[in-house]
Scaffold this active site. Structure first.
Site, PDB file in Angstrom:
ATOM      1  CE  LYS A 172      -0.573  -5.316  -0.967  1.00 19.31           C
ATOM      2  NZ  LYS A 172      -1.842  -4.806  -1.551  1.00 19.31           N
ATOM      3  N   GLY A 230       2.956   1.573   8.001  1.00 25.18           N
ATOM      4  CA  GLY A 230       4.402   1.782   7.885  1.00 25.18           C
ATOM      5  C   GLY A 230       5.161   1.362   9.136  1.00 25.18           C
ATOM      6  CD  GLU A 247       9.236   8.428   1.994  1.00 24.72           C
ATOM      7  OE1 GLU A 247       8.591   9.368   2.504  1.00 24.72           O
ATOM      8  OE2 GLU A 247      10.473   8.334   2.092  1.00 24.72           O
ATOM      9  CB  CYS A 281       1.535  11.708   1.325  1.00 28.06           C
ATOM     10  SG  CYS A 281       2.575  11.901  -0.117  1.00 28.06           S
ATOM     11  CD  GLU A 378      -2.399  11.060   5.913  1.00 24.72           C
ATOM     12  OE1 GLU A 378      -2.415   9.877   6.292  1.00 24.72           O
ATOM     13  OE2 GLU A 378      -1.655  11.484   5.011  1.00 24.72           O
TER      14      GLU A 378
HETATM   15  P1  NAD Z   1      -2.341   1.728   3.624  1.00 26.29           P
HETATM   16  O1  NAD Z   1      -1.279   1.807   4.658  1.00 26.29           O
HETATM   17  O2  NAD Z   1      -3.677   1.274   4.025  1.00 26.29           O
HETATM   18  O3  NAD Z   1      -1.893   0.730   2.460  1.00 26.29           O
HETATM   19  C1  NAD Z   1      -0.704   0.925   1.724  1.00 26.29           C
HETATM   20  C2  NAD Z   1      -0.271  -0.411   1.144  1.00 26.29           C
HETATM   21  O4  NAD Z   1       0.080  -1.286   2.207  1.00 26.29           O
HETATM   22  C3  NAD Z   1      -1.378  -1.134   0.357  1.00 26.29           C
HETATM   23  O5  NAD Z   1      -0.821  -1.808  -0.731  1.00 26.29           O
HETATM   24  C4  NAD Z   1      -1.911  -2.118   1.370  1.00 26.29           C
HETATM   25  O6  NAD Z   1      -2.536  -3.231   0.792  1.00 26.29           O
HETATM   26  C5  NAD Z   1      -0.622  -2.511   2.083  1.00 26.29           C
HETATM   27  N1  NAD Z   1      -0.798  -3.074   3.427  1.00 26.29           N
HETATM   28  C6  NAD Z   1      -1.799  -2.839   4.319  1.00 26.29           C
HETATM   29  N2  NAD Z   1      -1.592  -3.569   5.435  1.00 26.29           N
HETATM   30  C7  NAD Z   1      -0.447  -4.265   5.262  1.00 26.29           C
HETATM   31  C8  NAD Z   1       0.293  -5.181   6.064  1.00 26.29           C
HETATM   32  N3  NAD Z   1      -0.110  -5.542   7.281  1.00 26.29           N
HETATM   33  N4  NAD Z   1       1.445  -5.677   5.566  1.00 26.29           N
HETATM   34  C9  NAD Z   1       1.885  -5.319   4.342  1.00 26.29           C
HETATM   35  N5  NAD Z   1       1.211  -4.466   3.526  1.00 26.29           N
HETATM   36  C10 NAD Z   1       0.067  -3.949   3.987  1.00 26.29           C
HETATM   37  O7  NAD Z   1      -2.392   3.152   2.906  1.00 26.29           O
HETATM   38  P2  NAD Z   1      -3.376   3.643   1.736  1.00 26.29           P
HETATM   39  O8  NAD Z   1      -4.722   3.896   2.315  1.00 26.29           O
HETATM   40  O9  NAD Z   1      -3.263   2.735   0.544  1.00 26.29           O
HETATM   41  O10 NAD Z   1      -2.682   5.023   1.312  1.00 26.29           O
HETATM   42  C11 NAD Z   1      -2.940   6.233   1.929  1.00 26.29           C
HETATM   43  C12 NAD Z   1      -1.770   6.587   2.844  1.00 26.29           C
HETATM   44  O11 NAD Z   1      -0.571   6.647   2.091  1.00 26.29           O
HETATM   45  C13 NAD Z   1      -1.905   7.970   3.469  1.00 26.29           C
HETATM   46  O12 NAD Z   1      -1.577   7.892   4.833  1.00 26.29           O
HETATM   47  C14 NAD Z   1      -0.879   8.812   2.716  1.00 26.29           C
HETATM   48  O13 NAD Z   1      -0.379   9.924   3.415  1.00 26.29           O
HETATM   49  C15 NAD Z   1       0.166   7.799   2.455  1.00 26.29           C
HETATM   50  N6  NAD Z   1       1.041   8.230   1.349  1.00 26.29           N
HETATM   51  C16 NAD Z   1       2.315   8.620   1.648  1.00 26.29           C
HETATM   52  C17 NAD Z   1       3.152   9.066   0.642  1.00 26.29           C
HETATM   53  C18 NAD Z   1       4.568   9.484   0.942  1.00 26.29           C
HETATM   54  O14 NAD Z   1       5.381   9.490   0.037  1.00 26.29           O
HETATM   55  N7  NAD Z   1       4.885   9.847   2.180  1.00 26.29           N
HETATM   56  C19 NAD Z   1       2.692   9.105  -0.680  1.00 26.29           C
HETATM   57  C20 NAD Z   1       1.380   8.697  -0.942  1.00 26.29           C
HETATM   58  C21 NAD Z   1       0.563   8.243   0.079  1.00 26.29           C
END
Ligand code: NAD
Length: 478
Positions: A172, A230, A247, A281, A378
């Site tokens: 997804k 997460g 992550e 990130c 962040e």
């Molecule tokens: P997000 O947490 O909003 O979404 C990430 C994914 O999770 C998306 O596919 C989203 O649809 C899904 N999601 C959202 N709510 C959910 C739920 N309740 N159950 C299951 N899935 C759900 O994050 P984003 O805005 O897409 O990405 C930005 C974030 O990602 C930043 O915090 C960034 O630091 C982090 N990031 C971390 C890394 C790493 O390796 N540590 C790498 C890239 C991005």
């Protein structure tokens, strides 16, 4: 272009809500339409992945590797097209996006080769005529949930090791990377990946993502996204006894000591803070500088930020483009408002009408305390805080004063201070005279504290996550 689900080898347009995607570089331009799934779609995908598991896990590693080599070849043949689509969908400058696609191709080839590498140990038995050894076996069906900020590389750095280990997948992607995800799945089908091995479901996180976690029969979950999501992923997986990796966010610091060579340090700071409009990130969002170098660094940053080319993501000259979406723009703008109340050190200018897209000008501020939201939260946008420190001790203490622990860097010519930093910085990736972003694909990637769960991605580390160890013993006496 419209998104579709790829489930059990069939292309299905789900019947849920539709969303139009506008180009973040030019809000007037429609890039495509997302057809969002309902819970029943993701349940179907889970069943398809389960059905395909036996056949895929039953192939030899070499055979699975051949599939990954073909996926790499097809992606390479369409690299320009995928990079252009992703740039148009989420605003990453084309120069960077092309590099990201190349990383994806390298990752596929790296893990393809793992199909024929050693995967266990022979452990001497205390009994005679007993052969004892370990081997890696697949987890089973793995749920992969990805963010939008690396729309090609992050999915591949999960999909490729999951596949080579013999797992099947329900993927997804983030809403704002779903056009790119659909096209990638089309290319993987063209590469001959068998139906059901990779299942793509487009939809919202809180409905479809959540149903994937809570209702699909899964054996593993790999998630990248915000720390808030997460934490939820980890809690659900723990309650279902599903192996997981999360992550999450970062608040990465770059320390600049007085002896740093600013000619090489400043470009590394700019790249860390402003490439991808700060939406990595591993982006540098805190610059901690030894007081005696503060004025020199502030003035160098002021000059350099002014010259950054802020433009349309498809303009090859763009150093940074817009942020990815209206939601992102609103979130980052709330931090820009806070930045406007602080002392402005540097701010860039745009080569386009900033109102034509979701543009946020690169900004460095100072005069904020260590507990200020700009220093603790962040931002995920092109805004960095400059913080003075008396000496290396205070600099490392400030670097560690955060709930996150993803990446950290120090700029210095002093080997003993550099090594002290490598030892004491509370981050999963620590770098000397290198920007906080840019860890290579063949090395472990992940963080400490609230940046990560307790596993690493990429390199050999990913194989540990996507497999489990079986200890085998055979008595071969008469
Ligand atoms: P997000 O947490 O909003 O979404 C990430 C994914 O999770 C998306 O596919 C989203 O649809 C899904 N999601 C959202 N709510 C959910 C739920 N309740 N159950 C299951 N899935 C759900 O994050 P984003 O805005 O897409 O990405 C930005 C974030 O990602 C930043 O915090 C960034 O630091 C982090 N990031 C971390 C890394 C790493 O390796 N540590 C790498 C890239 C991005």
């Amino acid at each position: 272009m419209q998104t579709r689900n790829w489930i059990g080898g069939e292309w299905i347009t789900p019947k849920g809500e539709q969303l139009t995607v506008h180009n973040p570089s030019d809000k007037q331009q429609e890039v495509g339409v997302l057809n969002l799934s309902e819970v029943s779609d993701v349940l179907q995908a889970g069943e398809a992945a389960r059905r395909a598991l036996r056949g895929w896990a039953g192939l030899t590693g070499a055979q699975r590797g051949e599939h990954l080599y073909r996926m790499a070849a097809v992606l390479e043949a369409h690299a320009e097209e995928i990079a252009t689509l992703a740039s148009s969908e989420m605003g990453k400058p084309i120069s960077e996006m092309k590099g990201e696609v190349v990383r994806g191709i390298h990752l596929l080839r790296y893990y393809a080769a793992e199909g024929v590498r050693a995967i266990g140990q022979v452990i001497p038995s205390t009994q005679t005529q007993v052969l004892q050894y370990t081997k890696r076996v697949p987890l089973g069906v793995v749920g992969i949930i990805t963010p939008w900020n690396f729309p090609v590389a992050i999915p591949i750095w999960k999909i490729a090791p999951a596949l080579i280990c013999g797992n099947t997948i329900v993927w997804k992607p983030a809403e704002y990377a779903s056009l790119t995800a659909t096209r990638m799945a089309e290319l993987f089908e063209e590469a001959g990946l068998p139906g059901g091995v990779l299942n793509l479901v487009i939809g919202r996180g809180r409905t479809v993502g959540n149903a994937l976690l809570e209702q699909v029969e899964l054996d593993g979950v790999s998630f990248t996204g915000s720390t808030a999501t997460g934490k939820h992923v980890a809690a659900v997986c723990a309650s279902r006894n599903i192996k997981y990796q999360t992550e999450m966010g970062g608040k990465n610091a770059a320390i600049v000591l007085a002896d740093a060579d600013l000619k090489t340090t400043v470009p590394a700071l700019l790249s860390g803070a402003f490439r991808s409009a700060g939406q990595k990130c591993t982006a540098t969002s805190r610059i901690i500088v030894e007081k005696s170098a503060y004025d020199r660094l502030a003035s160098a940053l002021r000059d350099a930020v002014k010259d950054l080319y802020v433009g349309h993501a498809l303009d090859p000259k763009s150093y940074l483009g817009p942020v990815a979406s209206q939601d992102q723009f609103e979130k980052v703008s709330s931090y820009v408002k806070l930045a406007d109340q602080a002392e402005l050190v540097a701010r860039g200018t745009a080569q386009v009408d900033p109102a034509s897209g979701h543009y946020v000008l690169p900004t460095v501020v100072s005069g904020v305390g260590a507990d200020h939201p700009l220093v603790q939260e962040e931002i995920f946008g092109p805004v960095a805080a400059l913080l003075p420190a008396d000496n290396v001790d205070e600099a490392i203490a400030l670097c560690n004063k955060t709930v996150y622990g993803l990446s950290a860097a120090i700029f210095t010519q002093d080997l003993s201070k550099a090594i002290r930093f490598l030892e004491e910085a509370e981050a999963g990736m620590v770098r000397v005279n290198l920007e906080t972003a840019g860890v290579e694909y063949q090395a472990p990637f992940g963080g400490m504290k609230w940046s990560s769960s307790h596993t690493r991605e990429q390199g050999q580390a990913a194989l540990d996550f996507y497999s489990q160890v079986k200890t085998c013993a055979v008595y071969y006496g008469g």
